[in-house]
Design an enzyme around this catalytic site. Structure first.
Site, PDB file in Angstrom:
ATOM      1  N   LYS A  53      34.136  42.364  40.339  1.00  0.00           N
ATOM      2  CA  LYS A  53      34.697  41.584  41.358  1.00  0.00           C
ATOM      3  C   LYS A  53      35.551  42.852  42.352  1.00  0.00           C
ATOM      4  CE  LYS A  53      35.625  37.682  38.376  1.00  0.00           C
ATOM      5  NZ  LYS A  53      36.182  37.029  37.296  1.00  0.00           N
ATOM      6  N   GLN A  97      42.412  37.044  35.256  1.00  0.00           N
ATOM      7  CA  GLN A  97      40.982  37.111  34.264  1.00  0.00           C
ATOM      8  C   GLN A  97      41.365  36.338  33.201  1.00  0.00           C
ATOM      9  OE1 GLN A  97      38.065  38.240  35.557  1.00  0.00           O
ATOM     10  NE2 GLN A  97      37.088  37.295  33.703  1.00  0.00           N
ATOM     11  N   ASP A 120      40.496  31.282  42.702  1.00  0.00           N
ATOM     12  CA  ASP A 120      39.813  30.832  41.597  1.00  0.00           C
ATOM     13  C   ASP A 120      39.417  29.241  41.616  1.00  0.00           C
ATOM     14  OD1 ASP A 120      38.231  32.731  40.142  1.00  0.00           O
ATOM     15  OD2 ASP A 120      39.987  32.984  38.787  1.00  0.00           O
TER      16      ASP A 120
END
Ligand code: NAP
Length: 283
Positions: A53, A97, A120
């Site tokens: 990422k 994460q 997200d």
């Protein structure tokens, strides 16, 4: 029939070029899109995802910050960091994460992220926005699947879409996105008694289970579009999806490969969401 491949790498390259151009335009106005990635603990898979990422941000003109913490970090300390990132004007997107260590309530941490920075798309406000059709951030993986359907010019209106899996991050939002495009949607899960009876009716199948060979050729209507979200390992340790690719490609009209399908699209849509967050804040 041999299905046409929907190449997630090629589509990602195109979309990332567009992201880079929009990021450069924003930069020229004094705003560099910024993503903060928060990693707690040493999970090896998470470390790979996070690296990818960060690299994708660097390659496409986005500023990124990696905040790495030991597994012992307390929930309160993590929440304090999220608050600071919420207040940081250089950060437009925050990604925590998952999974987090067991002593931390992941949902509580996600709810602490400002919805304006929830790139997200896991915050309840984002889920509610998707459900009601309000502006908000869509979860990256199903959003990437929608872009793949768009890339082949597929009109979902009146089509029957079957989603296998009902997780909050893939299956459920996937079903809502398909519904918003006027598909008739069926959601299957582990308690669905005859999966094949459902999938054989489908014009579009999205498999998001996490088990190899959940979808085999006899379960697919000729010409159907098959999107494989699954990430599994085969007996040789190689990455594979939920779909029996070699069998299903002989029946389907379109199919996504694993690797090189949905995987790269997920990161691409994270870049798109981060850019979008920066553009919204600049306005
Ligand atoms: P998850 O939370 O474990 O959900 C799996 C879903 O599959 C559940 O809803 C479960 O049903 C259902 N299921 C399990 N066995 C089934 C069966 N035999 N028949 C029908 N449904 C069944 O997983 P997830 O987070 O959604 O992820 C799914 C897969 O996608 C995993 O392989 C994951 O690694 C992969 N993934 C890939 C990406 C990417 O970027 N490519 C991103 C995210 C996830 P119940 O609800 O009844 O338990």
């Amino acid at each position: 029939m041999t299905a046409q491949l929907i190449d997630g790498n090629a589509l990602s390259r195109t979309l990332r070029t567009e992201v880079a151009a929009r990021a450069a335009a924003l930069k020229a106005r004094g705003v560099t899109p910024g993503l903060a990635v928060v990693l707690v603990g040493e999970n090896p898979a998470s470390q790979v995802y996070v690296r990818n990422k960060i690299k994708a941000c660097e390659d496409n003109g986005l500023h990124s910050v990696l905040e790495k913490y030991p597994a012992e970090l307390s929930e309160a300390e993590l929440l304090t960091r999220i608050d600071a990132l919420n207040d940081d004007p250089a950060i437009h997107g925050i990604l925590v994460q998952l999974p987090l260590p067991k002593h931390i309530d992941a949902q509580k941490v996600i709810e602490a992220i400002s919805p304006e920075k929830d790139v997200d798309g896991f915050h309840v406000a984002s889920a509610g926005a998707l459900m009601t059709g309000a502006p908000g951030f869509w979860p990256c993986t199903p959003y990437g699947c929608m872009k793949m359907l768009e890339s082949i010019g597929y009109d979902l209106r009146g089509k029957h879409a079957v989603v296998i899996g009902r997780s909050n991050i893939v299956g459920k939002p996937m079903a809502l996105m398909l519904l918003a495009k006027n598909a008739t949607v069926t959601i299957c899960h582990s308690a669905t008694p005859d999966l094949g009876a459902m999938t054989r009716q489908a014009d579009v199948i999205v498999a998001a289970v996490g088990k190899r060979n959940v979808l085999t050729a006899d379960m697919v209507k000729p010409g159907a579009v098959v999107i494989d979200v699954g990430m599994n390992r085969n007996d040789e340790g190689k990455l594979c999806g939920d779909v029996d690719f070699d069998g299903v490609r002989e029946v389907a009209g379109f199919i996504t490969p694993v690797p090189g399908g949905v995987g790269p699209m997920t990161i691409t849509m994270l870049l798109v969401n981060t850019l979008e967050a920066a553009e919204r804040s600049a306005h």
